[in-house]
Scaffold this motif. Sequence first.
Motif, PDB file in Angstrom:
ATOM      1  N   TYR A  94       0.858  -1.194   0.000  1.00 36.92           N
ATOM      2  CA  TYR A  94       0.000   0.000   0.000  1.00 36.92           C
ATOM      3  C   TYR A  94       0.892   1.241   0.000  1.00 36.92           C
ATOM      4  O   TYR A  94       1.262   1.775   1.040  1.00 36.92           O
ATOM      5  CB  TYR A  94      -0.907  -0.050   1.222  1.00 36.92           C
ATOM      6  CG  TYR A  94      -2.112   0.849   1.201  1.00 36.92           C
ATOM      7  CD1 TYR A  94      -2.561   1.474   0.038  1.00 36.92           C
ATOM      8  CD2 TYR A  94      -2.824   1.073   2.361  1.00 36.92           C
ATOM      9  CE1 TYR A  94      -3.674   2.287   0.046  1.00 36.92           C
ATOM     10  CE2 TYR A  94      -3.950   1.886   2.392  1.00 36.92           C
ATOM     11  CZ  TYR A  94      -4.365   2.478   1.225  1.00 36.92           C
ATOM     12  OH  TYR A  94      -5.474   3.285   1.239  1.00 36.92           O
ATOM     13  N   HIS A  95       1.218   1.728  -1.196  1.00 38.33           N
ATOM     14  CA  HIS A  95       2.191   2.821  -1.334  1.00 38.33           C
ATOM     15  C   HIS A  95       1.760   4.090  -0.603  1.00 38.33           C
ATOM     16  O   HIS A  95       2.602   4.818  -0.077  1.00 38.33           O
ATOM     17  CB  HIS A  95       2.503   3.086  -2.811  1.00 38.33           C
ATOM     18  CG  HIS A  95       1.446   3.839  -3.542  1.00 38.33           C
ATOM     19  ND1 HIS A  95       0.344   3.227  -4.096  1.00 38.33           N
ATOM     20  CD2 HIS A  95       1.321   5.156  -3.799  1.00 38.33           C
ATOM     21  CE1 HIS A  95      -0.406   4.144  -4.671  1.00 38.33           C
ATOM     22  NE2 HIS A  95       0.147   5.319  -4.510  1.00 38.33           N
ATOM     23  N   LEU A  96       0.468   4.365  -0.556  1.00 36.73           N
ATOM     24  CA  LEU A  96       0.003   5.576   0.130  1.00 36.73           C
ATOM     25  C   LEU A  96       0.273   5.507   1.633  1.00 36.73           C
ATOM     26  O   LEU A  96       0.627   6.514   2.258  1.00 36.73           O
ATOM     27  CB  LEU A  96      -1.490   5.799  -0.124  1.00 36.73           C
ATOM     28  CG  LEU A  96      -1.851   6.208  -1.551  1.00 36.73           C
ATOM     29  CD1 LEU A  96      -3.361   6.217  -1.738  1.00 36.73           C
ATOM     30  CD2 LEU A  96      -1.245   7.555  -1.897  1.00 36.73           C
ATOM     31  N   ALA A  97       0.117   4.323   2.207  1.00 32.74           N
ATOM     32  CA  ALA A  97       0.405   4.157   3.636  1.00 32.74           C
ATOM     33  C   ALA A  97       1.900   4.325   3.893  1.00 32.74           C
ATOM     34  O   ALA A  97       2.302   4.972   4.869  1.00 32.74           O
ATOM     35  CB  ALA A  97      -0.083   2.806   4.140  1.00 32.74           C
ATOM     36  N   TRP A  98       2.731   3.774   3.012  1.00 30.82           N
ATOM     37  CA  TRP A  98       4.178   3.948   3.160  1.00 30.82           C
ATOM     38  C   TRP A  98       4.543   5.431   3.061  1.00 30.82           C
ATOM     39  O   TRP A  98       5.348   5.944   3.841  1.00 30.82           O
ATOM     40  CB  TRP A  98       4.941   3.152   2.108  1.00 30.82           C
ATOM     41  CG  TRP A  98       5.040   1.694   2.397  1.00 30.82           C
ATOM     42  CD1 TRP A  98       4.477   0.672   1.692  1.00 30.82           C
ATOM     43  CD2 TRP A  98       5.772   1.075   3.467  1.00 30.82           C
ATOM     44  NE1 TRP A  98       4.795  -0.527   2.256  1.00 30.82           N
ATOM     45  CE2 TRP A  98       5.594  -0.320   3.350  1.00 30.82           C
ATOM     46  CE3 TRP A  98       6.551   1.571   4.516  1.00 30.82           C
ATOM     47  CZ2 TRP A  98       6.166  -1.224   4.232  1.00 30.82           C
ATOM     48  CZ3 TRP A  98       7.125   0.662   5.404  1.00 30.82           C
ATOM     49  CH2 TRP A  98       6.935  -0.710   5.255  1.00 30.82           C
ATOM     50  N   TYR A  99       3.952   6.122   2.087  1.00 34.45           N
ATOM     51  CA  TYR A  99       4.247   7.540   1.883  1.00 34.45           C
ATOM     52  C   TYR A  99       3.833   8.378   3.100  1.00 34.45           C
ATOM     53  O   TYR A  99       4.616   9.177   3.613  1.00 34.45           O
ATOM     54  CB  TYR A  99       3.562   8.047   0.607  1.00 34.45           C
ATOM     55  CG  TYR A  99       3.573   9.541   0.498  1.00 34.45           C
ATOM     56  CD1 TYR A  99       4.760  10.228   0.242  1.00 34.45           C
ATOM     57  CD2 TYR A  99       2.421  10.279   0.692  1.00 34.45           C
ATOM     58  CE1 TYR A  99       4.784  11.612   0.180  1.00 34.45           C
ATOM     59  CE2 TYR A  99       2.441  11.659   0.625  1.00 34.45           C
ATOM     60  CZ  TYR A  99       3.622  12.318   0.370  1.00 34.45           C
ATOM     61  OH  TYR A  99       3.642  13.688   0.317  1.00 34.45           O
TER      62      TYR A  99
END
Length: 170
Positions: free
Chosen positions: A77-82
């Motif tokens: 989940y790239h948005l959570a990482w960001y």
Amino acid sequence: MLSNVSPTVSEAWYNRGNALRNLGRTQEAIASYDQALKFKPDGHEAWYNRGIALGKLGRNQEAIASYDQALKIKPDYHLAWYNRGNALDDLGRFEEAIASYDQALKFKPDKHEAWYGKACCYALQGNIEQALENLQKAINLSPDEWREWAKTDSDFDGIREDERFQALIQ
């Protein structure tokens, strides 16, 4: 029978949380996300949006914990990482923030916001080379946005006079 009802109930609480957050009623939104998670503890989006709401309140440590829960469920989940990177950056935990931004970029290499976040972290650490390299990547992906941001972003105050920085933002 409850298991047939739970997704709908969870969805209603989740949607209520989103609506409240959009209205600026952040504390109530968090409570709604918490209710959604009671019915569907593996709801990665509820964990993620809970993290966003906590971050808006400056509760970055709790936000990170929510993002971590979302990432246990959906590791890509790239948005959570960001956003986890943003919360870590806000806490001055730059190495961890960079690592989170790197994870976001692993799953979405054109996430220009993550390249910019990394540039800010490196600039705040005094690592001019890495700051410039990452800022260049952000600008390459979204020139107008990041060039303008960098012109006034205090994260770059330590490198603002560097000729290479000046060339990048012109």
